[in-house]
Scaffold this motif. Sequence first.
Motif, PDB file in Angstrom:
ATOM      1  N   GLN A 122     -13.365  -6.491  -3.130  1.00 21.52           N
ATOM      2  CA  GLN A 122     -14.002  -5.721  -3.857  1.00 21.52           C
ATOM      3  C   GLN A 122     -13.889  -5.162  -5.216  1.00 21.52           C
ATOM      4  O   GLN A 122     -13.766  -5.157  -6.297  1.00 21.52           O
ATOM      5  CB  GLN A 122     -13.560  -4.495  -3.230  1.00 21.52           C
ATOM      6  CG  GLN A 122     -14.860  -3.108  -3.754  1.00 21.52           C
ATOM      7  CD  GLN A 122     -14.866  -2.091  -2.827  1.00 21.52           C
ATOM      8  OE1 GLN A 122     -14.150  -2.161  -1.411  1.00 21.52           O
ATOM      9  NE2 GLN A 122     -15.678  -0.767  -3.323  1.00 21.52           N
ATOM     10  N   TYR A 139      -3.383   3.485   7.569  1.00 21.22           N
ATOM     11  CA  TYR A 139      -2.145   2.929   6.494  1.00 21.22           C
ATOM     12  C   TYR A 139      -0.903   3.255   5.561  1.00 21.22           C
ATOM     13  O   TYR A 139      -0.389   4.725   6.629  1.00 21.22           O
ATOM     14  CB  TYR A 139      -2.729   3.384   4.936  1.00 21.22           C
ATOM     15  CG  TYR A 139      -4.197   2.633   4.457  1.00 21.22           C
ATOM     16  CD1 TYR A 139      -3.449   1.359   3.972  1.00 21.22           C
ATOM     17  CD2 TYR A 139      -5.072   3.022   4.651  1.00 21.22           C
ATOM     18  CE1 TYR A 139      -4.868   0.889   3.885  1.00 21.22           C
ATOM     19  CE2 TYR A 139      -6.580   2.479   4.793  1.00 21.22           C
ATOM     20  CZ  TYR A 139      -5.713   0.825   3.873  1.00 21.22           C
ATOM     21  OH  TYR A 139      -7.266   0.183   3.430  1.00 21.22           O
ATOM     22  N   ASN A 187     -18.982   5.303   1.512  1.00 17.93           N
ATOM     23  CA  ASN A 187     -17.667   4.859   1.117  1.00 17.93           C
ATOM     24  C   ASN A 187     -16.563   5.907   1.571  1.00 17.93           C
ATOM     25  O   ASN A 187     -16.913   6.745   2.189  1.00 17.93           O
ATOM     26  CB  ASN A 187     -18.032   5.808  -0.940  1.00 17.93           C
ATOM     27  CG  ASN A 187     -17.988   4.515  -1.589  1.00 17.93           C
ATOM     28  OD1 ASN A 187     -18.266   3.619  -1.719  1.00 17.93           O
ATOM     29  ND2 ASN A 187     -18.218   5.137  -2.970  1.00 17.93           N
ATOM     30  N   GLY A 188     -15.626   4.969   1.583  1.00 24.53           N
ATOM     31  CA  GLY A 188     -14.875   5.809   2.362  1.00 24.53           C
ATOM     32  C   GLY A 188     -14.329   5.511   3.658  1.00 24.53           C
ATOM     33  O   GLY A 188     -13.745   5.999   4.543  1.00 24.53           O
ATOM     34  N   ALA A 235      -7.430   5.071   9.331  1.00 24.51           N
ATOM     35  CA  ALA A 235      -8.377   4.516   8.511  1.00 24.51           C
ATOM     36  C   ALA A 235      -9.754   3.737   9.637  1.00 24.51           C
ATOM     37  O   ALA A 235     -10.607   3.662   8.902  1.00 24.51           O
ATOM     38  CB  ALA A 235      -8.207   3.786   7.036  1.00 24.51           C
ATOM     39  N   GLU A 293       0.365  -1.303  -0.043  1.00 23.91           N
ATOM     40  CA  GLU A 293       0.806   0.004  -0.242  1.00 23.91           C
ATOM     41  C   GLU A 293       1.139   1.494   0.090  1.00 23.91           C
ATOM     42  O   GLU A 293       0.673   2.273   0.261  1.00 23.91           O
ATOM     43  CB  GLU A 293      -0.856  -0.105   1.149  1.00 23.91           C
ATOM     44  CG  GLU A 293      -1.700  -1.231   1.258  1.00 23.91           C
ATOM     45  CD  GLU A 293      -2.961  -1.586   0.338  1.00 23.91           C
ATOM     46  OE1 GLU A 293      -3.344  -0.581   0.174  1.00 23.91           O
ATOM     47  OE2 GLU A 293      -2.951  -2.258   0.042  1.00 23.91           O
ATOM     48  N   GLY A 324     -14.375   2.920   5.824  1.00 25.20           N
ATOM     49  CA  GLY A 324     -13.404   1.571   6.245  1.00 25.20           C
ATOM     50  C   GLY A 324     -13.901   0.052   6.506  1.00 25.20           C
ATOM     51  O   GLY A 324     -13.205  -0.275   6.955  1.00 25.20           O
ATOM     52  N   LYS A 325     -14.280   0.078   5.428  1.00 32.28           N
ATOM     53  CA  LYS A 325     -15.482  -1.122   5.552  1.00 32.28           C
ATOM     54  C   LYS A 325     -14.212  -2.259   4.935  1.00 32.28           C
ATOM     55  O   LYS A 325     -13.858  -2.964   5.301  1.00 32.28           O
ATOM     56  CB  LYS A 325     -16.413  -1.126   4.783  1.00 32.28           C
ATOM     57  CG  LYS A 325     -17.641  -0.491   4.988  1.00 32.28           C
ATOM     58  CD  LYS A 325     -19.126  -0.311   4.358  1.00 32.28           C
ATOM     59  CE  LYS A 325     -18.791  -0.001   2.819  1.00 32.28           C
ATOM     60  NZ  LYS A 325     -18.404   1.494   2.385  1.00 32.28           N
ATOM     61  N   SER A 326     -14.119  -2.291   3.136  1.00 29.01           N
ATOM     62  CA  SER A 326     -12.806  -2.668   3.039  1.00 29.01           C
ATOM     63  C   SER A 326     -11.491  -2.680   3.953  1.00 29.01           C
ATOM     64  O   SER A 326     -10.627  -4.197   4.218  1.00 29.01           O
ATOM     65  CB  SER A 326     -11.903  -2.690   1.562  1.00 29.01           C
ATOM     66  OG  SER A 326     -13.663  -2.342   0.790  1.00 29.01           O
ATOM     67  N   ARG A 381      -9.650  -6.227   5.343  1.00 25.86           N
ATOM     68  CA  ARG A 381      -8.387  -6.569   4.867  1.00 25.86           C
ATOM     69  C   ARG A 381      -8.292  -7.095   6.837  1.00 25.86           C
ATOM     70  O   ARG A 381      -6.693  -7.890   6.503  1.00 25.86           O
ATOM     71  CB  ARG A 381      -7.868  -5.528   5.116  1.00 25.86           C
ATOM     72  CG  ARG A 381      -8.191  -5.145   3.460  1.00 25.86           C
ATOM     73  CD  ARG A 381      -7.488  -4.153   2.662  1.00 25.86           C
ATOM     74  NE  ARG A 381      -7.804  -4.198   1.357  1.00 25.86           N
ATOM     75  CZ  ARG A 381      -8.304  -3.194   0.860  1.00 25.86           C
ATOM     76  NH1 ARG A 381      -7.354  -1.941   1.792  1.00 25.86           N
ATOM     77  NH2 ARG A 381      -8.780  -2.231  -0.194  1.00 25.86           N
TER      78      ARG A 381
HETATM   79  P1  ADP Z   1     -14.632   1.716   2.729  1.00 25.29           P
HETATM   80  O1  ADP Z   1     -14.414   0.440   1.533  1.00 25.29           O
HETATM   81  O2  ADP Z   1     -15.588   1.711   3.099  1.00 25.29           O
HETATM   82  O3  ADP Z   1     -14.933   2.379   1.181  1.00 25.29           O
HETATM   83  P2  ADP Z   1     -11.260   1.672   2.838  1.00 25.29           P
HETATM   84  O4  ADP Z   1     -11.358   0.986   3.493  1.00 25.29           O
HETATM   85  O5  ADP Z   1     -11.570   1.758   1.329  1.00 25.29           O
HETATM   86  O6  ADP Z   1     -13.493   2.110   2.387  1.00 25.29           O
HETATM   87  O7  ADP Z   1     -10.934   3.638   3.125  1.00 25.29           O
HETATM   88  C1  ADP Z   1     -10.887   4.005   4.483  1.00 25.29           C
HETATM   89  C2  ADP Z   1     -10.392   4.445   3.984  1.00 25.29           C
HETATM   90  O8  ADP Z   1      -9.058   4.800   4.014  1.00 25.29           O
HETATM   91  C3  ADP Z   1     -10.436   5.991   3.482  1.00 25.29           C
HETATM   92  O9  ADP Z   1     -10.381   7.132   3.940  1.00 25.29           O
HETATM   93  C4  ADP Z   1      -9.441   5.385   2.483  1.00 25.29           C
HETATM   94  O10 ADP Z   1      -8.965   6.209   1.637  1.00 25.29           O
HETATM   95  C5  ADP Z   1      -8.363   5.347   3.049  1.00 25.29           C
HETATM   96  N1  ADP Z   1      -7.138   4.633   2.435  1.00 25.29           N
HETATM   97  C6  ADP Z   1      -7.490   3.495   1.924  1.00 25.29           C
HETATM   98  N2  ADP Z   1      -6.685   2.460   0.759  1.00 25.29           N
HETATM   99  C7  ADP Z   1      -5.470   3.187   1.023  1.00 25.29           C
HETATM  100  C8  ADP Z   1      -4.150   3.303   0.831  1.00 25.29           C
HETATM  101  N3  ADP Z   1      -4.266   2.640  -0.141  1.00 25.29           N
HETATM  102  N4  ADP Z   1      -2.919   3.870   1.557  1.00 25.29           N
HETATM  103  C9  ADP Z   1      -3.954   4.485   2.202  1.00 25.29           C
HETATM  104  N5  ADP Z   1      -5.063   5.334   2.371  1.00 25.29           N
HETATM  105  C10 ADP Z   1      -5.741   4.216   1.517  1.00 25.29           C
END
Ligand code: ADP
Length: 594
Positions: A434, A361, A388-389, A368, A126, A391-393, A397
């Motif tokens: 995703q 991250y 969106n954003g 996050a 990342e 923190g679900k994904s 992880r």
């Molecule tokens: P969701 O799945 O709910 O849309 P994510 O878990 O993907 O949200 O992201 C949560 C937060 O972490 C967001 O603010 C996103 O910008 C940040 N984020 C996601 N991936 C990265 C990354 N590789 N590096 C830095 N920040 C990240």
Amino acid sequence: MKRNGSDRKQRTLLYMVCHLLKLVGQSNPGMTLLFFLILMGTGVCTAGNVFFKQNFFDRVEELVRGSATMGLAVGSGIAMALFLIFTLIVQAASELIQNNFNLLLRGQMGRLLNEKAARISPVVFEDSRFLDHVSKAYTGMEAAAAVMHSTLSICIGETAYFIFMGSYFFSIKPALLFMFGLSFAPSIIGSVIRRRMYAQLENRSAPYRRKYEYFKRCICAREYVKETRLWRAEGFFGKLYRENLGKYTQLQWRTERHSELTEVALRFFLLIGYVGTIAMLFYYVFQGQVTVGAFAAVFASLDQLFDRMESVFNYRIGDIMRGFGAAQNFYAFLDLKEREGTDGTPLKRERIELKDLSFTYPNSAESALKNISLTVKKGETVAIVGVNGSGKSTLTRLLLGLFLPTEGHLLIDGKSVEEIRPEALYKGSSAVFQRYQCYKMTVEENTRLSDVNSAGRVDEALKKADFPLDSDKFAKGLDTMLGKDFGGIDLSGGQWQRLAIARGLYREHDMIVLDEPTAAIDPLEEADIYRKFTEISKDKTAFIVTHRLGSAKIADRIIVMDGGRIVETGTHEELMELGGRYREMYDAQAKWYA
Ligand code: ADP
Ligand code: MG
């Protein structure tokens, strides 16, 4: 990521050569031995020719003076010719063997890099700086292979040649050897200076290379071309490409220029040495201290000797030094921190506990995930919802153990996730990401990929995922190649999605994550997939992620995320009753499911 330019361990040339030799030696000892022999053989052969030449010249001179027979002169001529033929054969064999050895070496080095990449903690990927590491590691691999090859060919082939010639010169006149040595001293100093210049160059220019390569992709790579064309952004990327390429070549050019200047100065010394040696030789012949044959042979081979010396000191050692800086990046990659763990006992996943867990991250200022506490028992279906954003994904992880918490704890069966060895951690868990991958392989390989050693049934997994293999589209059934890259057929977004689900289901698991399909599927189809998925996963722990709340209703429990925190949790009914964030979002979306 802890390691960067400043605290990285530098490998010595000796270490590199020994390490790579061991690598090839272990995989193919015969080829390695042959490689050594042939290097030595070519060096000795080239030098040996000088001997035969002197012998022939001396006999001819004696024949002219009347002290040798015609037979003797012709005989030594034939010996010289035969040895030349032998040398030609050795040289041809040498090409073949060296190419083969190189292929072997690169194959083994590539294997090391791939194995390493598989052991590095996924969170490292990342970090944008990591891409620099990968790109540098691959150029570093090429460089290290070339460095090792050149070093050995100098240390074995050239050294054999120089020792042979040196002893020959020494046997004629020791002073010749001395003169010769003296003319090369400045070259040795010069190559040390240049080594420094090139080590710096690689470090400073790699970021520009990565950028211009990326912008080039933005213009002409398949995945970018459609958008770039539509936005008419070729000029925009073209400008960025040229800017970065310009900076890159400027850095290269500056170093090249300095290096060339040093080289010109060094050549001047060589010229003096060359003229000096010939003058000495002439003097000795004139004095009668050296035979005419020896004079002719030395004179004839002097050009070659100087050429070879010059090529070794001014170019080949220079090349090695240039490559040596870049080769360090191969080792820097191999040194990257790996995901460790001590406990390898299989997990039952009876209980997953998150205690005040936060995650940030790499290279990111904001967390996050913030202070997440949650306990999930085996067999539960948990829906994770939020905009969106939120923190679900990221949360999934961590649940999968791909990322480790930066603060707080994640316990599986009471064991801290840091203690669990990656093999044990990943076994028995599955996921549909995703951003799932569309592998350019057959349907079967696309499915089986998640558990290559499993004897599970691919067709069953496909059926569960509602992926129909109708014969007019999939002419070769499971063996139908997918993706345009290798001449296969392309699928729609929804079909790729279902294939990704089939892949997730194929893997034997007691916990599975289904992260929301992005644009590929419409809300109704999504709700349908989620319902089916929940049914299949009845006795397994399942996490389903979605920002469309209609799909979440069927879960045993719903957690609502916002800004990296869990803001509400409960069943659909409880959350509707509560009348908070969930209710608000549900009402806003309800019209989609009417
Ligand atoms: P969701 O799945 O709910 O849309 P994510 O878990 O993907 O949200 O992201 C949560 C937060 O972490 C967001 O603010 C996103 O910008 C940040 N984020 C996601 N991936 C990265 C990354 N590789 N590096 C830095 N920040 C990240
Ligand atoms: Mg997401």
